[in-house]
Design a protein around this motif. Structure first.
Motif, PDB file in Angstrom:
ATOM      1  N   ALA A  43       0.792  -1.191  -0.002  1.00  0.00           N
ATOM      2  CA  ALA A  43       0.059  -0.038   0.055  1.00  0.00           C
ATOM      3  C   ALA A  43       0.806   1.329   0.047  1.00  0.00           C
ATOM      4  CB  ALA A  43      -0.981  -0.130   1.129  1.00  0.00           C
ATOM      5  N   ASP A  44       0.777   2.102   1.129  1.00  0.00           N
ATOM      6  CA  ASP A  44       1.507   3.406   1.046  1.00  0.00           C
ATOM      7  C   ASP A  44       2.906   3.163   1.049  1.00  0.00           C
ATOM      8  OD1 ASP A  44       1.741   6.069   0.890  1.00  0.00           O
ATOM      9  OD2 ASP A  44       0.795   6.436   2.684  1.00  0.00           O
ATOM     10  N   ILE A  45       3.776   4.244   0.497  1.00  0.00           N
ATOM     11  CA  ILE A  45       5.087   4.246   0.399  1.00  0.00           C
ATOM     12  C   ILE A  45       5.674   5.617   0.929  1.00  0.00           C
ATOM     13  CG2 ILE A  45       5.681   2.200  -1.009  1.00  0.00           C
ATOM     14  CD1 ILE A  45       5.345   4.268  -3.366  1.00  0.00           C
ATOM     15  N   ILE A  46       6.679   5.787   1.670  1.00  0.00           N
ATOM     16  CA  ILE A  46       7.439   7.094   1.841  1.00  0.00           C
ATOM     17  C   ILE A  46       8.699   6.830   1.475  1.00  0.00           C
ATOM     18  CG2 ILE A  46       5.777   7.833   3.772  1.00  0.00           C
ATOM     19  CD1 ILE A  46       7.601   6.922   5.617  1.00  0.00           C
ATOM     20  N   VAL A  47       9.381   7.929   1.314  1.00  0.00           N
ATOM     21  CA  VAL A  47      10.712   8.146   0.895  1.00  0.00           C
ATOM     22  C   VAL A  47      11.594   9.315   1.446  1.00  0.00           C
ATOM     23  CG1 VAL A  47      12.695   8.601  -0.955  1.00  0.00           C
ATOM     24  CG2 VAL A  47      10.601   7.316  -1.510  1.00  0.00           C
ATOM     25  N   PHE A  48      12.516   9.282   2.259  1.00  0.00           N
ATOM     26  CA  PHE A  48      13.260  10.373   3.001  1.00  0.00           C
ATOM     27  C   PHE A  48      14.596  10.217   3.045  1.00  0.00           C
ATOM     28  CE2 PHE A  48      11.969   6.952   5.798  1.00  0.00           C
ATOM     29  CZ  PHE A  48      12.908   6.968   7.165  1.00  0.00           C
ATOM     30  N   ASN A  49      15.315  11.285   3.203  1.00  0.00           N
ATOM     31  CA  ASN A  49      16.857  11.246   3.472  1.00  0.00           C
ATOM     32  C   ASN A  49      17.091  11.072   5.113  1.00  0.00           C
ATOM     33  OD1 ASN A  49      17.806  11.865   0.882  1.00  0.00           O
ATOM     34  ND2 ASN A  49      17.104  13.865   0.994  1.00  0.00           N
ATOM     35  N   SER A  50      17.743   9.996   5.146  1.00  0.00           N
ATOM     36  CA  SER A  50      18.241   9.692   6.776  1.00  0.00           C
ATOM     37  C   SER A  50      19.544  10.369   6.959  1.00  0.00           C
ATOM     38  CB  SER A  50      18.250   8.374   6.979  1.00  0.00           C
ATOM     39  OG  SER A  50      18.679   8.203   8.357  1.00  0.00           O
ATOM     40  N   GLU A  51      19.766  11.509   7.992  1.00  0.00           N
ATOM     41  CA  GLU A  51      20.933  11.837   8.289  1.00  0.00           C
ATOM     42  C   GLU A  51      21.631  10.962   8.981  1.00  0.00           C
ATOM     43  OE1 GLU A  51      20.266  15.613  10.254  1.00  0.00           O
ATOM     44  OE2 GLU A  51      19.381  16.560   8.350  1.00  0.00           O
ATOM     45  N   ALA A  52      20.926  10.004  10.067  1.00  0.00           N
ATOM     46  CA  ALA A  52      21.507   9.033  10.698  1.00  0.00           C
ATOM     47  C   ALA A  52      22.549   7.953   9.786  1.00  0.00           C
ATOM     48  CB  ALA A  52      20.578   8.314  11.486  1.00  0.00           C
ATOM     49  N   VAL A  53      22.148   7.522   8.846  1.00  0.00           N
ATOM     50  CA  VAL A  53      22.763   6.611   8.113  1.00  0.00           C
ATOM     51  C   VAL A  53      23.342   7.224   6.901  1.00  0.00           C
ATOM     52  CG1 VAL A  53      21.480   4.706   8.726  1.00  0.00           C
ATOM     53  CG2 VAL A  53      20.767   5.890   6.927  1.00  0.00           C
ATOM     54  N   GLY A  54      22.956   8.637   6.432  1.00  0.00           N
ATOM     55  CA  GLY A  54      23.632   9.312   5.320  1.00  0.00           C
ATOM     56  C   GLY A  54      23.344   8.803   3.821  1.00  0.00           C
ATOM     57  N   TYR A  55      21.656   8.175   3.683  1.00  0.00           N
ATOM     58  CA  TYR A  55      21.417   7.928   2.403  1.00  0.00           C
ATOM     59  C   TYR A  55      19.936   7.605   2.544  1.00  0.00           C
ATOM     60  CZ  TYR A  55      22.019   3.270   4.449  1.00  0.00           C
ATOM     61  OH  TYR A  55      22.159   2.192   5.514  1.00  0.00           O
ATOM     62  N   LYS A  56      19.065   7.598   1.509  1.00  0.00           N
ATOM     63  CA  LYS A  56      17.606   7.716   1.390  1.00  0.00           C
ATOM     64  C   LYS A  56      17.213   6.262   1.616  1.00  0.00           C
ATOM     65  CE  LYS A  56      16.951  11.095  -2.458  1.00  0.00           C
ATOM     66  NZ  LYS A  56      18.255  11.273  -2.690  1.00  0.00           N
ATOM     67  N   ILE A  57      15.925   6.441   2.275  1.00  0.00           N
ATOM     68  CA  ILE A  57      15.304   5.152   2.718  1.00  0.00           C
ATOM     69  C   ILE A  57      14.082   5.236   2.057  1.00  0.00           C
ATOM     70  CG2 ILE A  57      14.282   4.017   4.919  1.00  0.00           C
ATOM     71  CD1 ILE A  57      17.334   3.985   4.555  1.00  0.00           C
ATOM     72  N   LEU A  58      13.411   4.093   1.534  1.00  0.00           N
ATOM     73  CA  LEU A  58      12.078   3.717   1.157  1.00  0.00           C
ATOM     74  C   LEU A  58      11.483   2.733   2.016  1.00  0.00           C
ATOM     75  CD1 LEU A  58       9.925   3.818  -1.137  1.00  0.00           C
ATOM     76  CD2 LEU A  58      10.980   1.504  -1.966  1.00  0.00           C
ATOM     77  N   VAL A  59      10.367   3.231   2.506  1.00  0.00           N
ATOM     78  CA  VAL A  59       9.583   2.474   3.621  1.00  0.00           C
ATOM     79  C   VAL A  59       8.207   2.086   2.820  1.00  0.00           C
ATOM     80  CG1 VAL A  59       8.383   1.997   5.688  1.00  0.00           C
ATOM     81  CG2 VAL A  59      10.569   3.603   5.630  1.00  0.00           C
ATOM     82  N   VAL A  60       8.085   0.796   2.956  1.00  0.00           N
ATOM     83  CA  VAL A  60       6.736   0.056   2.178  1.00  0.00           C
ATOM     84  C   VAL A  60       5.803  -0.581   3.064  1.00  0.00           C
ATOM     85  CG1 VAL A  60       5.896  -1.483   0.442  1.00  0.00           C
ATOM     86  CG2 VAL A  60       8.148  -0.323   0.207  1.00  0.00           C
ATOM     87  N   ALA A  61       4.359  -0.377   3.153  1.00  0.00           N
ATOM     88  CA  ALA A  61       3.372  -1.042   4.067  1.00  0.00           C
ATOM     89  C   ALA A  61       3.177  -2.177   3.249  1.00  0.00           C
ATOM     90  CB  ALA A  61       2.362   0.216   4.203  1.00  0.00           C
ATOM     91  N   ASP A  62       3.724  -3.265   3.835  1.00  0.00           N
ATOM     92  CA  ASP A  62       3.390  -4.474   2.943  1.00  0.00           C
ATOM     93  C   ASP A  62       2.193  -5.002   3.737  1.00  0.00           C
ATOM     94  OD1 ASP A  62       3.515  -6.804   1.697  1.00  0.00           O
ATOM     95  OD2 ASP A  62       5.373  -7.688   3.017  1.00  0.00           O
ATOM     96  N   THR A  63       0.933  -4.511   2.961  1.00  0.00           N
ATOM     97  CA  THR A  63      -0.604  -4.722   3.611  1.00  0.00           C
ATOM     98  C   THR A  63      -0.824  -6.214   4.286  1.00  0.00           C
ATOM     99  OG1 THR A  63      -1.314  -2.951   2.408  1.00  0.00           O
ATOM    100  CG2 THR A  63      -2.791  -4.484   3.531  1.00  0.00           C
ATOM    101  N   ASN A  64      -0.768  -7.156   3.514  1.00  0.00           N
ATOM    102  CA  ASN A  64      -1.151  -8.493   3.724  1.00  0.00           C
ATOM    103  C   ASN A  64      -0.194  -9.328   4.507  1.00  0.00           C
ATOM    104  OD1 ASN A  64      -3.730  -8.044   2.467  1.00  0.00           O
ATOM    105  ND2 ASN A  64      -3.337  -9.584   0.938  1.00  0.00           N
ATOM    106  N   ASN A  65       1.172  -8.758   4.774  1.00  0.00           N
ATOM    107  CA  ASN A  65       2.025  -9.292   5.472  1.00  0.00           C
ATOM    108  C   ASN A  65       2.027  -8.635   6.857  1.00  0.00           C
ATOM    109  OD1 ASN A  65       3.060 -11.411   3.756  1.00  0.00           O
ATOM    110  ND2 ASN A  65       4.314  -9.926   2.639  1.00  0.00           N
ATOM    111  N   MET A  66       1.311  -7.587   7.141  1.00  0.00           N
ATOM    112  CA  MET A  66       1.012  -6.875   8.229  1.00  0.00           C
ATOM    113  C   MET A  66       2.511  -6.372   8.837  1.00  0.00           C
ATOM    114  SD  MET A  66      -1.883  -8.409  10.400  1.00  0.00           S
ATOM    115  CE  MET A  66      -1.414 -10.060  11.007  1.00  0.00           C
TER     116      MET A  66
END
Length: 538
Positions: free
Chosen positions: A507-530
């Protein structure tokens, strides 16, 4: 006496090796050690000062020095070239802008002349009417000519935009004549997405310079690594995640001992834990034990938001965090609820306040000042209202772009443009957020043979790259928004699963720059796998 222990002979001299007074016997031993070390050092020095390489080193150093100067010169040349292109591009766009400004001035002048003539006519001042006609006759002739030139100019610009869009989408042309006919009646914006094309320079420059750095960077990651190696971080949730938002300002909020988000002022002397920064807020499908959760960036902690005045029986259709105001915006079918970070309701903006008597909100996206919602109904619309006041600011009719009355379900803002996901025709479209005119269209997936992949949720990064979650295709795709070319894919297209890199109806996805690790992160809402899955974007 000799300094050596158990030696009682008279000292003969001070050793040049140790600096101690020694007898003749021990002085000889010290001199032998001196000669040995001298030989070792001389051998090393001779190796370093090898005459056969000396000239080669000097020539290579000179070559590198010249290379450094050329690098500096080339960067200055590139900057000058970019500045030249910027001036030419801005000048061209300025000319188009000025053409519209000139046309609007003619409209305003014509309206003023009409008003004066009608006023004189209604007053019976025929002599004045004649004077006015004589005074504006030349203007009217010239304005008519300018109007015809402007209309032709505008039509040609629109044709160019439409042709470029068709060229970008040519790889997905399956000979659908009905679709071609619908495009002919679509009103394109008269200028294409120039700013996104420029924005893509950042990505192209970074990609090229990473390749160039391989010539002179010994340490670092191998360029042969996958574009998106998984972080191998995920977290299981108590329900099906549907919507995500990132909060980068959690100051003033903490977790109490019941793992609920509360205001720091409310805990007084009670025990609490700091709320992670950043925090990912997750909206779950109705029926879950908690419908709104917070998840730490490292996917190790989760906590609840308690919102007593919120109707949890109705599905959430959009979620956004305003980091400056520390506010959460939760969209449902007939309202957008504004809360603080611990779930206390601040304002409810009902669709009736926005002038809607029918239809329902199916998606939401926000910028710094406005909330944009897409409304399903007889006419599909994108409405925007003020974050501060809840007052309606704009209404765009986008029903001409979607298939049916509910094809356009989700939206994503990107600067002054709006991306729309048409889940029925498996396309994503870009429209102008001011005029609502179409800028470009692209197929949501270029690799899947499925006829229905349901592109739903959209996200973009600071390079202008678009990410599309495809519900029925069980995948997430990245698309270059300027070129409409797919770049990489997450998941296994057409196949559901629960392994590390396989989704089940994302379902939903977000992309952001992480200063903690120094690169972009993609987070995916994997619906049926909860679960939530995090990926690194190189």
């Amino acid at each position: 006496m000799c300094i050596v222990r158990s030696c009682y002979q008279a000292s003969d001299s001070v050793s040049p090796y140790s600096g101690f007074a020694l007898c003749q016997q021990h002085l000889g031993s010290d001199l032998e050690r001196l000669e040995q070390r001298e030989t070792e050092v001389l051998n090393k020095l001779n190796t370093v000062a090898a005459n056969s390489e000396k000239q080669t080193f000097r020539l290579e150093q000179q070559a590198i020095q010249i290379e450094m100067q050329e690098i500096d010169d080339m960067f200055e040349s590139v900057q000058a070239r970019l500045q030249l292109w910027k001036e030419q591009l801005v000048s061209s766009v300025q000319q188009i802008h000025d053409a519209f400004a000139s046309r609007l001035r003619d409209v305003a002048d014509a309206e003023h002349c009409l008003k004066d003539i009608h006023s004189a006519r209604s007053s019976g001042k025929l002599r004045k009417v004649m004077k006015l006609i004589l005074s504006v006759e030349n203007f009217a002739d010239e304005a008519v000519d300018r109007s015809a030139i402007f209309d032709d100019f505008r039509a040609r610009l629109r044709e160019i935009t439409m042709e470029r869009d068709k060229d970008n989408d040519s790889d997905d042309d399956n000979g659908d004549e009905d679709e071609d006919e619908s495009l002919k009646t679509t009103i394109y914006r008269c200028i294409g997405d120039v700013s996104s094309e420029v924005q893509m320079l950042q990505s192209l420059i970074d990609k090229h310079m990473h390749s160039v750095m391989e010539y002179c960077q010994i340490d670092g990651e191998s360029p042969d690594k996958p574009v998106c190696p998984p972080l191998k971080q995920s977290i299981t949730l108590p329900g099906e995640p549907r919507y995500l938002t990132l909060c980068t300002n959690t100051s003033g909020y903490v977790c109490n001992m019941n793992d609920c988000v509360v205001s720091l002022k409310s805990v007084a002397n009670a025990s609490y834990r700091e709320l992670p920064m950043p925090t990912i807020f997750v909206a779950l499908r109705p029926g879950s034990s908690s419908l709104l959760l917070g998840v730490s960036f490292n996917m190790r902690r989760k906590f609840k938001l308690i919102c007593e005045k919120f109707d949890w029986n109705k599905a959430i259709t959009g979620l956004h965090c305003d980091n400056l105001r520390q506010r959460l915006f939760l969209a449902q079918e007939h309202a957008v609820t504004v809360t603080d970070l611990c779930g206390q309701v601040i304002r409810v903006v009902a669709t009736s306040q926005l002038g809607l008597t029918a239809g329902r909100i199916s998606g939401m996206s926000c910028n710094g000042d406005k909330v944009f919602v897409i409304v399903l109904g007889t006419n599909q619309q994108v409405l925007s209202f003020s974050k501060a006041s809840g007052v309606l600011e704009s209404c765009l009719d986008v029903s001409a772009y979607g298939e049916g009355t509910c094809g356009l379900r989700k939206l994503c803002l990107q600067e002054g443009k709006i991306w729309l996901a048409d889940w029925k025709s498996s396309k994503v479209l870009k429209v102008c957020s001011i005029t609502g005119q179409l800028i470009s269209t692209t197929k949501a997936d270029f690799r899947s043979s499925m006829t229905e992949i349901m592109p739903l949720h959209l996200a973009s990064d600071d390079y202008g790259r678009l990410y599309v979650s495809e519900l029925k295709n069980h995948s997430v795709q990245s698309i270059s928004s300027a070129t409409d070319n797919d770049e990489f894919l997450f998941g296994s297209p057409g196949e559901a699963g629960n392994s590390e890199e396989v989704f089940n109806r994302p379902a939903d996805i977000i992309v952001f720059n992480s200063e903690a690790v120094g690169y972009k992160i993609l987070v995916v809402a994997d619906t049926n796998n909860m679960r939530l899955c995090a990926f690194r974007l190189v």
